[in-house]
Design an enzyme around this catalytic site. Structure first.
Site, PDB file in Angstrom:
ATOM      1  NE  ARG A 237      42.229  43.841  32.120  1.00 38.85           N
ATOM      2  CZ  ARG A 237      42.237  44.881  32.973  1.00 38.85           C
ATOM      3  NH1 ARG A 237      41.941  44.703  34.234  1.00 38.85           N
ATOM      4  NH2 ARG A 237      42.519  46.090  32.542  1.00 38.85           N
ATOM      5  CD  GLU A 266      35.586  42.519  33.604  1.00 35.34           C
ATOM      6  OE1 GLU A 266      35.437  43.745  33.399  1.00 35.34           O
ATOM      7  OE2 GLU A 266      36.497  42.066  34.297  1.00 35.34           O
ATOM      8  CG  HIS A 284      36.797  45.603  36.293  1.00 34.44           C
ATOM      9  ND1 HIS A 284      37.243  45.073  35.114  1.00 34.44           N
ATOM     10  CD2 HIS A 284      37.858  46.272  36.800  1.00 34.44           C
ATOM     11  CE1 HIS A 284      38.502  45.407  34.900  1.00 34.44           C
ATOM     12  NE2 HIS A 284      38.900  46.144  35.923  1.00 34.44           N
TER      13      HIS A 284
HETATM   14  C1  DGY Z   1      42.974  48.704  34.987  1.00 32.57           C
HETATM   15  O1  DGY Z   1      43.380  49.866  34.981  1.00 32.57           O
HETATM   16  O2  DGY Z   1      43.487  47.838  34.284  1.00 32.57           O
HETATM   17  C2  DGY Z   1      41.848  48.393  35.883  1.00 32.57           C
HETATM   18  O3  DGY Z   1      41.419  47.099  35.748  1.00 32.57           O
HETATM   19  C3  DGY Z   1      40.742  49.371  35.620  1.00 32.57           C
HETATM   20  O4  DGY Z   1      39.868  49.337  36.698  1.00 32.57           O
END
Ligand code: DGY
Length: 318
Positions: A237, A266, A284
């Site tokens: 993240r 984002e 992403h």
């Molecule tokens: C998640 O599942 O947390 C991923 O980042 C989605 O792509």
């Protein structure tokens, strides 16, 4: 009577068909990114919500949901977009989709490492020009063989990445809340502190969840721990990186290159990354394969189904 479920984003067709068979599913056919107000409005009369990482379901939203909503099933393994403690206080369970996206995300983690180390962005740009010329020192990058990979967060994705990176001849180091057993560690070296991990990371891959403790863990001070010319990548993240400090470290070459798939706020991306030739950035894509996205939505649906049928769910996170 069928249960009513709000599905906040468009899913792949087979998943929407399953959801519609099981429930009176309120689908989002135009794939609009709903505002918080719209989520509150659309959830009226619903028993559950199948949410995505694009919705911020904070305390205010949770407290405005109708009492009929008893489950929020997030279509992601990460759940930083949901205030799960506020949900717990209202007796709403929150679930996620672990396991099914491990391999796809580890693949993207490796792509970020390769892309950043081997100057893929610059290479792709040159290849589209007519006047590029091969020479002995043209776009020389950093080789992975024999270099040290630091993995921050040795959960499922971190471990899957370690396995791939080992096959590239990288030496694996990691930091995790707790040390893994020797069989699971599989030769990786555990570090007691961030400082110790960063100082041996020729390449770092951030694979840990976003929590209060990991927020801005890569910052002006901790960037100094890295060897000069290190590469930093992030598949988890955006919250973990203090962007301004990172942009500065790239500009002064303390950090050689970065590979990013995730960003704070984002879909906005800090403008300091956009024109950097040393920033290999993706929008992403961690879990973006048909197999994985289908499996994730299927699990998010099964989580709700399990809860409606039994009153509990094994993937509950609160
Ligand atoms: C998640 O599942 O947390 C991923 O980042 C989605 O792509």
């Amino acid at each position: 009577m069928k249960k009513k479920v709000l599905v906040t984003r468009k899913l792949l067709r087979s998943n929407e068909e399953r959801a519609s068979k099981l429930w009176d599913a309120k689908l989002n056919l135009n794939d609009e990114v709903y505002s918080q107000q719209k989520i509150i409005e659309l959830s009226q009369g619903c028993d559950g919500i199948l949410s995505s990482l694009t919705e911020k379901i904070d305390e205010k939203v949770i407290n405005s949901l109708p009492p009929s909503v008893k489950i929020i099933s997030n279509f992601a393994v990460g759940f930083g977009n949901i205030d799960h403690q506020a949900a717990k206080k209202r007796n709403i369970i929150v679930t996620n989709t672990p396991d099914v996206l491990t391999d796809a995300t580890a693949e993207i983690a490796m792509l970020l490492i390769l892309g950043a180390c081997r100057r893929a962005k610059e290479g792709m740009e040159f290849a589209r020009k007519e006047n590029w010329k091969w020479s002995a020192d043209f776009l020389i990058g950093k080789q992975l063989t024999g270099s040290r990979l630091g993995i921050l967060g040795m959960g499922r994705i971190g471990r899957a990445l370690a396995k791939i990176a080992k096959s590239f001849g990288m030496e694996i180091h990691y930091r995790n809340r707790s040390r893994l057993s020797p069989e699971i560690e599989n030769g990786a070296k555990f570090h007691e502190s961030i400082k110790s991990l960063f100082s041996v990371s020729d390449v770092l891959s951030i694979c840990c969840p976003a929590t209060k403790e990991t927020k801005n863990i890569v910052n002006k001070e901790t960037l100094e721990y890295f060897p000069t010319g290190a590469i930093i990548t992030n598949v988890a993240r955006g919250d973990m990186i203090e962007d301004e400090a990172m942009v500065e470290a790239l500009a002064n070459r303390k950090i050689y290159a970065i590979g990013l798939d995730v960003y704070k706020g984002e879909p906005k991306i800090n403008s300091g990354y956009l024109n950097q030739s040393t920033a290999f950035i993706l929008p992403h894509l961690g879990s973006a394969t048909k197999k994985t996205r289908t499996a994730m939505a299927d699990l998010a649906i099964s989580n709700i189904d399990e809860f409606f049928n039994t009153g509990k769910c094994k993937n509950t996170i609160n």
